[in-house]
Design a protein around this motif. Structure first.
Motif, PDB file in Angstrom:
ATOM      1  N   ASP A 124       1.266  49.147  12.123  1.00 46.18           N
ATOM      2  CA  ASP A 124       2.623  49.697  12.120  1.00 46.18           C
ATOM      3  C   ASP A 124       2.647  50.958  12.980  1.00 46.18           C
ATOM      4  O   ASP A 124       2.095  51.996  12.614  1.00 46.18           O
ATOM      5  CB  ASP A 124       3.027  50.020  10.673  1.00 46.18           C
TER       6      ASP A 124
ATOM      7  N   TYR B 248       5.982  43.087  17.796  1.00 45.13           N
ATOM      8  CA  TYR B 248       7.180  42.849  16.990  1.00 45.13           C
ATOM      9  C   TYR B 248       7.993  44.132  16.935  1.00 45.13           C
ATOM     10  O   TYR B 248       7.431  45.221  16.761  1.00 45.13           O
ATOM     11  CB  TYR B 248       6.801  42.436  15.565  1.00 45.13           C
TER      12      TYR B 248
ATOM     13  N   THR C  41       9.953  45.253  14.646  1.00 47.87           N
ATOM     14  CA  THR C  41       9.912  45.901  13.330  1.00 47.87           C
ATOM     15  C   THR C  41       8.829  45.272  12.468  1.00 47.87           C
ATOM     16  O   THR C  41       8.373  44.166  12.736  1.00 47.87           O
ATOM     17  CB  THR C  41      11.255  45.726  12.571  1.00 47.87           C
ATOM     18  N   MET C  42       8.445  46.000  11.395  1.00 47.16           N
ATOM     19  CA  MET C  42       7.465  45.452  10.460  1.00 47.16           C
ATOM     20  C   MET C  42       8.027  44.223   9.761  1.00 47.16           C
ATOM     21  O   MET C  42       7.316  43.243   9.534  1.00 47.16           O
ATOM     22  CB  MET C  42       7.079  46.551   9.453  1.00 47.16           C
ATOM     23  N   ASP C  43       9.333  44.244   9.445  1.00 45.05           N
ATOM     24  CA  ASP C  43       9.947  43.087   8.786  1.00 45.05           C
ATOM     25  C   ASP C  43       9.805  41.827   9.639  1.00 45.05           C
ATOM     26  O   ASP C  43       9.475  40.756   9.140  1.00 45.05           O
ATOM     27  CB  ASP C  43      11.436  43.346   8.514  1.00 45.05           C
ATOM     28  N   SER C  44      10.065  41.974  10.947  1.00 40.82           N
ATOM     29  CA  SER C  44       9.971  40.788  11.813  1.00 40.82           C
ATOM     30  C   SER C  44       8.526  40.311  11.926  1.00 40.82           C
ATOM     31  O   SER C  44       8.278  39.108  12.014  1.00 40.82           O
ATOM     32  CB  SER C  44      10.571  41.068  13.199  1.00 40.82           C
TER      33      SER C  44
ATOM     34  N   SER D 262       5.473  52.492  14.042  1.00 37.73           N
ATOM     35  CA  SER D 262       6.835  53.033  14.080  1.00 37.73           C
ATOM     36  C   SER D 262       6.893  54.564  14.075  1.00 37.73           C
ATOM     37  O   SER D 262       7.898  55.144  14.458  1.00 37.73           O
ATOM     38  CB  SER D 262       7.669  52.449  12.934  1.00 37.73           C
TER      39      SER D 262
ATOM     40  N   LEU E 294       6.214  40.608   9.527  1.00 41.05           N
ATOM     41  CA  LEU E 294       5.842  40.002   8.246  1.00 41.05           C
ATOM     42  C   LEU E 294       6.505  38.648   8.044  1.00 41.05           C
ATOM     43  O   LEU E 294       5.953  37.766   7.387  1.00 41.05           O
ATOM     44  CB  LEU E 294       6.195  40.939   7.094  1.00 41.05           C
ATOM     45  N   SER E 295       7.711  38.479   8.613  1.00 36.11           N
ATOM     46  CA  SER E 295       8.423  37.224   8.389  1.00 36.11           C
ATOM     47  C   SER E 295       7.997  36.143   9.371  1.00 36.11           C
ATOM     48  O   SER E 295       8.443  35.006   9.282  1.00 36.11           O
ATOM     49  CB  SER E 295       9.936  37.442   8.479  1.00 36.11           C
TER      50      SER E 295
END
Lengths: 113, 145
Positions: A47, A100, A102-105, A49, A107-108
């Motif tokens: 991460d 990626y 974001t972290m969400d993208s 960010s 992880l998904s």
């Protein structure tokens, strides 16, 4: 170099708690990454960010971090600021790492091992 | 650097060691932004400035007692010129190294971990000049804005 780590299943998320990865901290970063990732899950997501700047020494330290994972494990990068992404793009390292926004993208997105 | 220019001039000097260079690069980048460097150019300038200063710390003062790095910036409406000066070893052959991209190779284990600095500087600047006189290096980076 402050790194924090959390692991869920086969994914480890390592968060960089610093605003730059540059020549002054590249060696420490590489060593800290070695400690954090020793014997861990197959997928590591870094991460970035909080990282507002990276130079080529910092880039080299991230490359070294991927190498020291060994075969069968991956290092993905998430949350890149535009200037950080630019360094990866100019050096064509964006073709080597999965980036990626974001972290969400990250992880998904399921990754084939 | 002889063009008439009555705009912003910034200068900063710091010891040529990694920790001080890191702080110096961050300070200069912030001050250039405060003084009106256009946003679309700030990333390019930050990256090239950091690579050029790191080269001084790692190569010019390699194996000798390091002194200071002096950075002078002149920001005009149409261009930014940055002169980085040091009293270390000259560039090999008194030449600016080529900006060849590092080859990525065919496997993860063969990926390069360095050798990107001059490539990035060449990619991000409009002109690079190098002069050596009185025992000092002067590297001038020009950015057309």
């Amino acid at each position: 170099m402050a790194l924090t780590s959390s692991t869920t299943g086969t994914t480890q998320v390592i968060t960089v708690r610093a605003d730059r990865i540059d020549a002054a901290m590249a060696i420490q970063f590489k060593e800290d990454m070695r400690c954090q990732t020793e014997g861990g899950p197959t997928r590591v997501i870094l991460d970035l960010s909080s990282v507002e700047f990276i130079d080529s020494s910092g880039l080299g330290a991230i490359v070294a971090s991927m190498k020291q994972l060994g075969s069968g494990r991956t290092l993905d990068l998430a949350g890149l600021h535009p200037v950080v992404e630019k360094v990866f793009r100019l050096t064509r390292m964006d073709t080597v790492f999965r980036l990626y926004p974001t972290m969400d993208s990250a992880l998904s997105t399921a990754v084939e091992q | 650097m002889n063009r008439k220019c009555d705009k912003k001039c910034l200068e900063l000097s710091f010891p040529a060691v990694e920790a001080e260079a890191s702080k110096g690069i961050a300070t200069l980048s912030a001050r250039l932004t405060q003084n009106g460097l256009p946003e679309h150019k700030t990333d390019d300038v930050k990256i090239a400035l950091a690579e050029a200063i790191n080269n001084v710390v790692e190569h010019a003062y390699s194996g000798i007692a390091s002194a200071n790095v002096q950075v002078n910036c002149r920001l005009c409406k149409e261009r930014l010129e940055i002169v980085i000066s040091d009293s270390g070893a000259p560039l090999p052959g008194l030449r600016i190294p080529d900006g060849k991209p590092a080859q990525l190779g065919s496997s993860i284990q063969n990926l390069p971990e360095g050798g990107f600095g001059w490539f990035l500087i060449h990619q991000l600047t409009s002109e690079i000049r190098y002069e050596r006189y009185d025992g000092n290096n002067h590297l001038c980076l020009r950015f057309d804005l």
